[in-house]
Write a protein that holds these residues in place. Structure first.
Motif, PDB file in Angstrom:
ATOM      1  N   GLU A 110       0.824  -1.205   0.000  1.00 39.87           N
ATOM      2  CA  GLU A 110       0.000   0.000   0.000  1.00 39.87           C
ATOM      3  C   GLU A 110       0.862   1.260   0.000  1.00 39.87           C
ATOM      4  O   GLU A 110       0.555   2.242  -0.687  1.00 39.87           O
ATOM      5  N   LEU A 111       1.947   1.254   0.761  1.00 42.39           N
ATOM      6  CA  LEU A 111       2.827   2.427   0.803  1.00 42.39           C
ATOM      7  C   LEU A 111       3.531   2.631  -0.531  1.00 42.39           C
ATOM      8  O   LEU A 111       3.702   3.781  -0.986  1.00 42.39           O
ATOM      9  N   GLU A 113       2.386   2.062  -3.395  1.00 44.26           N
ATOM     10  CA  GLU A 113       1.443   2.705  -4.316  1.00 44.26           C
ATOM     11  C   GLU A 113       1.209   4.167  -3.952  1.00 44.26           C
ATOM     12  O   GLU A 113       1.060   5.012  -4.839  1.00 44.26           O
ATOM     13  N   GLU A 114       1.201   4.484  -2.662  1.00 45.97           N
ATOM     14  CA  GLU A 114       0.895   5.855  -2.252  1.00 45.97           C
ATOM     15  C   GLU A 114       2.110   6.770  -2.286  1.00 45.97           C
ATOM     16  O   GLU A 114       2.017   7.921  -2.713  1.00 45.97           O
ATOM     17  N   TRP A 115       3.260   6.295  -1.840  1.00 47.24           N
ATOM     18  CA  TRP A 115       4.435   7.158  -1.700  1.00 47.24           C
ATOM     19  C   TRP A 115       5.471   6.969  -2.799  1.00 47.24           C
ATOM     20  O   TRP A 115       6.253   7.891  -3.047  1.00 47.24           O
ATOM     21  N   CYS A 116       5.510   5.825  -3.441  1.00 45.14           N
ATOM     22  CA  CYS A 116       6.584   5.543  -4.405  1.00 45.14           C
ATOM     23  C   CYS A 116       6.117   5.589  -5.855  1.00 45.14           C
ATOM     24  O   CYS A 116       6.938   5.420  -6.761  1.00 45.14           O
ATOM     25  N   ALA A 117       4.832   5.780  -6.094  1.00 48.62           N
ATOM     26  CA  ALA A 117       4.275   5.941  -7.442  1.00 48.62           C
ATOM     27  C   ALA A 117       4.456   4.704  -8.313  1.00 48.62           C
ATOM     28  O   ALA A 117       4.599   4.807  -9.529  1.00 48.62           O
ATOM     29  N   PHE A 118       4.465   3.526  -7.698  1.00 44.45           N
ATOM     30  CA  PHE A 118       4.406   2.262  -8.423  1.00 44.45           C
ATOM     31  C   PHE A 118       3.055   1.616  -8.139  1.00 44.45           C
ATOM     32  O   PHE A 118       2.477   1.814  -7.068  1.00 44.45           O
ATOM     33  N   SER A 119       2.561   0.817  -9.074  1.00 41.42           N
ATOM     34  CA  SER A 119       1.368   0.020  -8.809  1.00 41.42           C
ATOM     35  C   SER A 119       1.788  -1.392  -8.432  1.00 41.42           C
ATOM     36  O   SER A 119       2.846  -1.875  -8.853  1.00 41.42           O
ATOM     37  N   VAL A 120       0.975  -2.033  -7.618  1.00 39.26           N
ATOM     38  CA  VAL A 120       1.176  -3.438  -7.253  1.00 39.26           C
ATOM     39  C   VAL A 120      -0.038  -4.185  -7.796  1.00 39.26           C
ATOM     40  O   VAL A 120      -1.083  -4.240  -7.141  1.00 39.26           O
ATOM     41  N   PRO A 121       0.055  -4.742  -8.998  1.00 38.05           N
ATOM     42  CA  PRO A 121      -1.140  -5.199  -9.710  1.00 38.05           C
ATOM     43  C   PRO A 121      -1.768  -6.470  -9.180  1.00 38.05           C
ATOM     44  O   PRO A 121      -2.917  -6.754  -9.501  1.00 38.05           O
ATOM     45  N   ILE A 254      13.844   3.452   1.421  1.00 36.49           N
ATOM     46  CA  ILE A 254      14.073   2.792   2.705  1.00 36.49           C
ATOM     47  C   ILE A 254      13.066   3.386   3.682  1.00 36.49           C
ATOM     48  O   ILE A 254      13.042   4.603   3.913  1.00 36.49           O
ATOM     49  N   VAL A 255      12.219   2.525   4.222  1.00 34.48           N
ATOM     50  CA  VAL A 255      11.082   2.981   5.026  1.00 34.48           C
ATOM     51  C   VAL A 255      11.122   2.284   6.372  1.00 34.48           C
ATOM     52  O   VAL A 255      11.181   1.045   6.444  1.00 34.48           O
ATOM     53  N   HIS A 256      11.082   3.087   7.440  1.00 34.25           N
ATOM     54  CA  HIS A 256      10.946   2.505   8.771  1.00 34.25           C
ATOM     55  C   HIS A 256       9.779   3.167   9.476  1.00 34.25           C
ATOM     56  O   HIS A 256       9.780   4.384   9.703  1.00 34.25           O
ATOM     57  N   ILE A 257       8.756   2.352   9.774  1.00 35.14           N
ATOM     58  CA  ILE A 257       7.594   2.814  10.529  1.00 35.14           C
ATOM     59  C   ILE A 257       7.699   2.240  11.931  1.00 35.14           C
ATOM     60  O   ILE A 257       7.760   1.012  12.106  1.00 35.14           O
TER      61      ILE A 257
END
Length: 279
Positions: A110-111, A113-121, A254-257
């Motif tokens: 989900e991230l 698609e929202e933050w990286c401008a790629f789709s996950v089909p 690189i994402v750390h939540i």
């Protein structure tokens, strides 16, 4: 909460929330961004009191990774409501480890698609043989086309745990660098076959992925990496070290939540998701 969610179980709730939650992660998280060349590092924590705001949307999105609205409609056509609800519930893992791992992949997709401008089909968790099964292959593959309509790929590793360790980050980075940093041919073929099953507009993308699986024509500069972590601990140094060492010749996300009550958060999401499927 149960009574609210139950009434909307078999409606297309994802569409109901679509406009409201286009900015799910921006609403939910307080994030900082660090950029170095082609590398981006996002550190994020929950914004005060926003979990309650986004939990309904998190539930809807989590469910959508296990079952589609079309499948739910078919379940209702064939079965009574309680039996259909039971079929939906059968898809969700019950163990804390399985839930944590699945939710990590879901949030990663989900991230992206929202933050990286790629789709996950493809929502690959729909294709599990068993609710507790760990899926093999790439955690997430993202797709987009650049301004010249050239295929670009994103390969992601997702890790979810109460306490993130250096060994886990190292293993995730090694997974990204494996196969010369590319998604495996097997993973691309799997994705292409699922898209062919869907048909329609997805056939062209499926054929493009089949050609890529065979020729490996997409250059390194159009294969991005995402190392995604959602954990209870701060994990500062290990994330900093990975960011510094990551290959700068490709786009790196690189994402750390950080969610301090990580285990409770995972349980809260899945309890609410299960309540979506209870009468």
């Amino acid at each position: 909460m149960k009574s609210i969610y139950t009434k909307v179980l078999f409606l297309s709730v994802s569409e109901a929330y679509k406009d409201f939650m286009d900015d799910l992660f921006d609403t939910w998280l307080d994030a900082t961004e660090e950029e170095e060349g082609r590398k981006l590092l996002w550190r994020a924590t929950e914004t005060d009191q926003q979990r309650e705001t986004v939990l309904p949307e998190l539930c809807v999105r989590t469910r959508s990774h296990y079952v589609s609205d079309g499948e739910i409609a078919t379940f209702l056509e064939v079965l009574d409501y309680p039996e259909a609800a039971g079929i939906v519930r059968e898809n969700y893992p019950e163990g804390s480890t399985g839930r944590s791992g699945d939710l990590g992949e879901i949030l990663c997709a989900e991230l992206i698609e929202e933050w990286c401008a790629f789709s996950v089909p493809i929502r690959k968790l729909r294709y599990k043989d068993h609710r507790e099964q760990a899926m093999r292959g790439e955690d997430v593959i993202g797709i987009r086309h650049d301004d010249d309509n050239r295929l670009c790929l994103l390969k992601a590793e997702a890790k979810s745990a109460q306490s993130l360790s250096t060994d886990t980050v190292t293993a995730a980075r090694e997974g990204l660098e494996a196969n010369s940093g590319r998604p495996t041919s097997h993973a691309l073929i799997y994705l292409a076959r699922k898209l062919l099953d869907i048909g329609g507009e997805q056939e062209a993308l499926a054929k493009e992925l089949l050609r890529e699986a065979s020729s490996r024509a997409v250059p390194k500069t159009r294969v991005s990496h995402c190392l995604f972590t959602v954990t209870g601990n701060a994990a500062g140094d290990m994330i900093d070290d990975d960011f510094a060492a990551a290959d700068g010749d490709r786009d790196q996300f690189i994402v750390h939540i950080r969610i301090p009550d990580h285990g409770e958060f995972v349980a809260e999401v899945y309890d609410a998701v299960v309540n979506l499927a209870l009468d």
